[in-house]
Design an enzyme around this catalytic site. Sequence first.
Site, PDB file in Angstrom:
ATOM      1  N   ASP A 290       0.869  -1.172   0.000  1.00 16.27           N
ATOM      2  CA  ASP A 290       0.000   0.000   0.000  1.00 16.27           C
ATOM      3  C   ASP A 290       0.916   1.235   0.000  1.00 16.27           C
ATOM      4  O   ASP A 290       2.133   1.138   0.189  1.00 16.27           O
ATOM      5  CB  ASP A 290      -0.968  -0.007   1.196  1.00 16.27           C
ATOM      6  CG  ASP A 290      -2.218   0.820   0.893  1.00 16.27           C
ATOM      7  OD1 ASP A 290      -2.146   1.737   0.059  1.00 16.27           O
ATOM      8  OD2 ASP A 290      -3.266   0.559   1.505  1.00 16.27           O
TER       9      ASP A 290
HETATM   10  C1  BGC Z   1      -5.172   3.040   0.129  1.00 13.03           C
HETATM   11  C2  BGC Z   1      -5.224   2.035  -0.981  1.00 13.03           C
HETATM   12  C3  BGC Z   1      -5.038   2.704  -2.324  1.00 13.03           C
HETATM   13  C4  BGC Z   1      -3.733   3.494  -2.311  1.00 13.03           C
HETATM   14  C5  BGC Z   1      -3.417   4.171  -3.629  1.00 13.03           C
HETATM   15  C6  BGC Z   1      -3.979   3.966   0.008  1.00 13.03           C
HETATM   16  O1  BGC Z   1      -4.064   5.032   0.902  1.00 13.03           O
HETATM   17  O2  BGC Z   1      -5.152   2.362   1.367  1.00 13.03           O
HETATM   18  O3  BGC Z   1      -6.439   1.324  -0.943  1.00 13.03           O
HETATM   19  O4  BGC Z   1      -5.063   1.761  -3.347  1.00 13.03           O
HETATM   20  O5  BGC Z   1      -3.815   4.481  -1.296  1.00 13.03           O
HETATM   21  O6  BGC Z   1      -4.269   5.209  -3.889  1.00 13.03           O
END
Ligand code: BGC
Length: 777
Positions: A290
């Site tokens: 993530d």
């Molecule tokens: C979220 C993810 C997301 C990523 C990219 C993160 O803050 O937890 O679900 O895919 O950002 O945008």
Amino acid sequence: MRQPIRFRALAVACLGVVLGGIAVAQQPPSPPAPRAAAATVDQRVSALLARMTPAEKVGQLVQAGAFPGMDPAGAIRRGAGSVLWLNDPKQFNALQKVAVEETRLKIPVLFALDVIHGYQTIFPVPLAMAASWDPSEYEQAQAVAAREARAAGLHWTFGPMLDIARDARWGRMVEGAGEDPYLGAAMAVAQVRGFQGPSLGTPGRLIATAKHFAGYGAADGGRDYDPVYLPENLLRNVYLPPFQAAAKAGVGSFMSAYMDLNEVPATANRFLLHDVLRGEWGFQGFVVSDAFGVANLITQGAAKDGPEAARRAVNAGLDVDMASNTYGQHLAAEVQAGRVSMATLDAAVRPMLAAKIRLGLFEHPYVDEAAMAGVLADPAHRARARRAAQRTLVLLRNEQQALPLRKDVASIAVIGPVADSKADTEGSWMVFGHQPAAVTVLEGIKAKVGAATTVIYASGPEIRRDIPSMFDQFTGAPRKPPQTREESDAAFAEAVAAAKGADVAIMVLGESANMSGEAASRASLDLPGRQEELLEAVTALGKPVVLVLINGRPLTIPWAAEHVPAILEAWQPGSEGGHAIADALFGDVNPGGKLPVTFPRKAAHAPLYYARVMTHQPEGTPRYSPRYWDGAEAPLFPFGYGLSYTTFAYGNLKVGAPSMAVGAKTTVSVEVTNTGRVAGDEVAQLYIRQRTGTDTRPRRELKGFSRVTLAPGESRTLTFTLGPEELRYWSTVARKVIQEPALFDVWVGGDSNASAHGEFEVTAAATGRGAARPEAK
Ligand code: BGC
């Protein structure tokens, strides 16, 4: 700590300037990618890998963020293999040109973004799609999302989110399929097929990502990012099945979760990423962290510095570093020093290269900028979004057939802070840069009724978060100062007056889009602001009142459930939401959705879910006493619940084989009849209970469902199959998956309190050596 605030702020601020200086002419169209045969892909990957330096290999594992100071063009020159958080075909082509013209091996980059419930045509939020109990509808919705996103130049979406959530305080419940692993797995497969098509590389589709691996939905107290403690039986029986189903369906990538699972960060959790995902499930794709997850290992106390964070993550099975550039800075040196083997590095890079080959990017790296508008304008997409929204509606209450409403009613008051908000109708998790363009409930109602009907609108007092969202910057909405008490009182009085002057009041209440989603947990599940007070005041007028809920999670509405005659749960319904809701309110569509999650009476009852294990004093027995003395904990609306403008009856439940051996299969059939006067949809749900076992088993578990449309008076016999897939579980005692001899109950009906009942026995399997014995005890 992760750095979302800066990351997001910068991402927005820099849109359009990050590529300053790079001028690129419109690129020629890319014809559909030919599908490469598996052997060829492997050979091509090996050939490419053989030519790559360790630094080039590491580059493929670097996902560059697109904001000032991080300079994606520079990152690509240094070898970055993918880019996130851009949304502009021109920029994609400009960056791709850097990759394929300026880098030594001309390896194209992947462009990734969160396309969660639509790109331009917005579908209902995932929790709503789960309420359709219609995987094929969901598959088609995500196919539309993929088609639009791919036309815009994206290759890779960070969805589906497959986190089981049993605590509605957790804001991200809106992004998943709710509380149940069986429903969650069905929706996972549907989404993977929708996003990716029959196989990775299907033209007009994306690479999907199963996220957040794993357990994220069980955050302590429902607080986003907080630690998760899950015993292995819960992890394997409840939280992992949707992920396993996605892996089996061929999902191209996984994303690790932010939090610690049992005090090991998911980003560097070898048990999850290596033992389970690759070892047990045979996953062949790549795992991305993530955002900033690899650098977060230092904050989380799992690594003392960048080199250790990079080493721990890659050695655990984490392939791609999203946005933190920890791999870019340190991984090559770790390989050089022998702390990360070349075999590990190669294994991480292979699936990334394979995906690029499968997508045909080496042959056709650019997006056709001219073709995008035509794809986005396809009217079939909007039609699909309307149908999807219709199918997600759940009728929670309908006393004395308060609904449907007559279209020739003289006047209607439409009241509520989310009744005319495009952003709140589209809901949580918009694609970066997207401008809300939904049909609101107010607009849908106006379009539905005749010219003779007067529609008055009053928003009532505003609703807003006590603590603003770090994502508010994306909505582009001007930040107004909060309403004063006087302004709020005036809005309240205006709304009551509007209701007073109308024949019917349609109260459109719930949550604004930013009240659910990431970093959007709540300690209360009540209607925020003064909405409940307004609902009570309007109901007190004694007029017909209909409550339409627009929200991303269950809300605690016990007062409404007792006093408001008609309640329609509409979730966050997307671009066509207003039309779909009006279709149902006025009887052109008969609501047939069912809750994918239990609605509690109080937030403090969380986690509340139907599949609890038996206790020494279970519900329904004489000695049963409620678990709290200050109010029964029985759900307000149970899992699987939903009414219709018609009624259904279940009968004739038959079990094909009342006794069968471990490993064998049986059928369960049941007759469903539409006993009302209009056509309607029913979701027949099959639940089982294993009465005794090595481990105690839940009082009910969903193991089959089918959504059917029946004409008035029509009966249909539905047949479900139960076999080892449905009857086995991971046992704490045996420490493995077992299926064992036992007596089973089976119920089929319209919700998790289904009453048509049957039973069957599973007997010991013959061992072939003359003795019969359980698989494990
Ligand atoms: C979220 C993810 C997301 C990523 C990219 C993160 O803050 O937890 O679900 O895919 O950002 O945008």
